[in-house]
Design a protein around this motif. Structure first.
Motif, PDB file in Angstrom:
ATOM      1  N   GLU A 125       0.817  -1.217   0.000  1.00 28.17           N
ATOM      2  CA  GLU A 125       0.000   0.000   0.000  1.00 28.17           C
ATOM      3  C   GLU A 125       0.847   1.263   0.000  1.00 28.17           C
ATOM      4  O   GLU A 125       0.346   2.362  -0.294  1.00 28.17           O
ATOM      5  CB  GLU A 125      -0.948   0.005   1.210  1.00 28.17           C
ATOM      6  CG  GLU A 125      -0.292   0.270   2.563  1.00 28.17           C
ATOM      7  CD  GLU A 125       0.372  -0.964   3.161  1.00 28.17           C
ATOM      8  OE1 GLU A 125       0.924  -0.851   4.274  1.00 28.17           O
ATOM      9  OE2 GLU A 125       0.324  -2.045   2.523  1.00 28.17           O
ATOM     10  N   ARG A 126       2.138   1.133   0.294  1.00 29.01           N
ATOM     11  CA  ARG A 126       3.037   2.293   0.306  1.00 29.01           C
ATOM     12  C   ARG A 126       3.814   2.449  -1.001  1.00 29.01           C
ATOM     13  O   ARG A 126       4.529   3.434  -1.185  1.00 29.01           O
ATOM     14  CB  ARG A 126       4.023   2.192   1.474  1.00 29.01           C
ATOM     15  CG  ARG A 126       3.371   2.326   2.834  1.00 29.01           C
ATOM     16  CD  ARG A 126       4.404   2.425   3.944  1.00 29.01           C
ATOM     17  NE  ARG A 126       3.769   2.697   5.229  1.00 29.01           N
ATOM     18  CZ  ARG A 126       3.438   3.897   5.680  1.00 29.01           C
ATOM     19  NH1 ARG A 126       3.707   4.965   4.925  1.00 29.01           N
ATOM     20  NH2 ARG A 126       2.852   4.063   6.838  1.00 29.01           N
ATOM     21  N   ASP A 169      -9.318  10.090   1.429  1.00 33.16           N
ATOM     22  CA  ASP A 169      -9.120   8.914   2.267  1.00 33.16           C
ATOM     23  C   ASP A 169      -7.656   8.692   2.604  1.00 33.16           C
ATOM     24  O   ASP A 169      -7.333   8.139   3.660  1.00 33.16           O
ATOM     25  CB  ASP A 169      -9.673   7.671   1.565  1.00 33.16           C
ATOM     26  CG  ASP A 169     -11.182   7.716   1.411  1.00 33.16           C
ATOM     27  OD1 ASP A 169     -11.836   8.416   2.224  1.00 33.16           O
ATOM     28  OD2 ASP A 169     -11.701   7.084   0.476  1.00 33.16           O
ATOM     29  N   ASN A 170      -6.758   9.093   1.711  1.00 32.97           N
ATOM     30  CA  ASN A 170      -5.323   8.902   1.925  1.00 32.97           C
ATOM     31  C   ASN A 170      -4.578  10.145   1.449  1.00 32.97           C
ATOM     32  O   ASN A 170      -3.995  10.166   0.362  1.00 32.97           O
ATOM     33  CB  ASN A 170      -4.833   7.652   1.173  1.00 32.97           C
ATOM     34  CG  ASN A 170      -3.442   7.230   1.598  1.00 32.97           C
ATOM     35  OD1 ASN A 170      -2.636   8.043   2.043  1.00 32.97           O
ATOM     36  ND2 ASN A 170      -3.145   5.958   1.446  1.00 32.97           N
ATOM     37  N   ARG A 211      -0.862   9.824   0.288  1.00 31.12           N
ATOM     38  CA  ARG A 211      -0.690   9.262  -1.055  1.00 31.12           C
ATOM     39  C   ARG A 211      -1.107  10.268  -2.133  1.00 31.12           C
ATOM     40  O   ARG A 211      -0.496  10.321  -3.206  1.00 31.12           O
ATOM     41  CB  ARG A 211      -1.493   7.969  -1.184  1.00 31.12           C
ATOM     42  CG  ARG A 211      -1.123   7.156  -2.406  1.00 31.12           C
ATOM     43  CD  ARG A 211      -1.673   5.742  -2.360  1.00 31.12           C
ATOM     44  NE  ARG A 211      -1.253   4.982  -3.531  1.00 31.12           N
ATOM     45  CZ  ARG A 211      -0.111   4.320  -3.623  1.00 31.12           C
ATOM     46  NH1 ARG A 211       0.736   4.344  -2.620  1.00 31.12           N
ATOM     47  NH2 ARG A 211       0.204   3.648  -4.725  1.00 31.12           N
ATOM     48  N   THR A 212      -2.119  11.068  -1.845  1.00 30.21           N
ATOM     49  CA  THR A 212      -2.535  12.105  -2.797  1.00 30.21           C
ATOM     50  C   THR A 212      -1.374  13.039  -3.121  1.00 30.21           C
ATOM     51  O   THR A 212      -1.114  13.360  -4.291  1.00 30.21           O
ATOM     52  CB  THR A 212      -3.707  12.913  -2.221  1.00 30.21           C
ATOM     53  OG1 THR A 212      -4.836  12.057  -2.064  1.00 30.21           O
ATOM     54  CG2 THR A 212      -4.080  14.080  -3.129  1.00 30.21           C
TER      55      THR A 212
END
Length: 326
Positions: free
Chosen positions: A108-109, A275-276, A279-280
């Motif tokens: 996920e990273r 939500d993240n 990451r955006t």
């Protein structure tokens, strides 16, 4: 594998290049053969035993570093096979482990590294680039702006100069010494000024011909911030994202009520939203670099010379993002 380990908090010489066991990826994780590991000023503070924004200090011995890029060479259980062999970059979050030949993190990273970026540039964008994208959310420059950027030769400063110039703003970059000011000028600043010279504010005012600054992007604090804020016009904005010039140990930002806005990590994340948000901002930074609009400056050190990299960073002897290469 070889890694840099810290057995006791303290000076840079406490960083030791040692042979350790290879890490093994767990479920949903990959192992990265590290080609570049980012060095952050926060790393130097943690090395000294200062927690900073972390919830707690890492247990010792520890392998510092939270930004890595390289090639996926092993997969943990229940991990998508398509990651194997891919060129990736990742911010490890609060987990250390980056100053090493191998590092483990969750899928996920991960981000795939754009084809036109090398690993060191990708590391610069996943950390420093992410921060730069977080900063400009609070004062998007445009053609009518005069932007003053202290520490314009640093990793974040380099990107802020480019971003503001791409937006059509007039950019004044501050740096310490002729070598760094030459780099700032070459990076596209309209005016590059040596802030170690006592009369630098007068030089800026004369060059602007009475035009006030509208934005100060300040990660330095101290006297440079104070003098930069004095250049602002009545509606000017002072965006504070750090205060390295005042020292990480006991420093504090220079703030002016109604003018200054602190935009440190949590504030940036709330602004990014979604939500993240982390990451955006990472995706935005990598997209800017992939398109050639932002080109990070990188200063490279061999992994074994991590202590020298820390000393150089602490003594303001670096330009751009500091990266270790195994």
């Amino acid at each position: 594998m070889h890694a840099i380990r810290l057995h006791a908090f303290g000076p840079a010489d406490n960083l030791r290049h040692e042979e350790v066991e290879d890490p093994v990826p767990g479920p949903g994780q990959v192992r990265i053969k590290v080609a570049a590991a980012g060095v952050h000023l926060l790393d130097t503070a943690i090395r000294e035993g200062l927690r900073g924004p972390l919830p707690e200090l890492p247990a010792l011995p520890t392998v510092p570093g939270r930004e890595v890029a390289g090639t996926v060479d092993a997969l943990g259980p229940d991990t998508d096979d398509s990651w194997l062999g891919k060129r990736v970059v990742a911010h490890l979050g609060f987990a250390p482990g980056g100053y090493a030949e191998l590092a483990v993190t969750g899928t996920e990273r991960l981000h795939e590294v754009p084809a036109n970026l090398d690993f060191a540039q990708a590391v610069a964008m996943i950390g420093t680039g992410r921060t730069a994208m977080g900063i400009v959310q609070f004062a998007e420059p445009g053609p009518d702006d005069v932007v003053v950027i202290p520490a314009a030769a640093g990793g974040i400063g380099t990107l802020l100069v480019q971003y503001a110039k791409n937006a059509g703003a007039t950019v004044v970059g501050l740096a310490g010494g002729p070598e760094k000011t030459a780099r700032v000028q070459a990076n596209g600043a309209d005016l590059a000024v040596d802030y170690t010279e006592s009369d630098w504010p007068e030089k800026v005012r004369a060059w602007l011909g009475g035009r006030p600054a509208t934005i100060v992007f300040d990660g330095v604090g101290g006297d440079a911030a104070r003098a930069s804020v004095a250049l602002l016009g009545p509606a000017g904005r002072h965006i504070v994202f750090g205060w390295s010039g005042a020292g990480l140990r006991d420093g504090s930002p220079y703030l002016v009520e109604g003018v200054s806005e602190e935009v440190l990590g949590p504030v940036m994340m709330r602004k990014a939203g979604g939500d993240n948000p982390v990451r955006t901002l990472e995706l935005r930074a990598l997209a800017e670099a992939a398109a050639g609009r932002l080109v990070p400056a990188v200063q490279r050190f061999p992994l074994a010379e991590a202590a020298a990299a820390h000393r150089a960073l602490e003594n303001r002897g670096t330009t751009g993002k500091v990266v270790l290469e195994p």
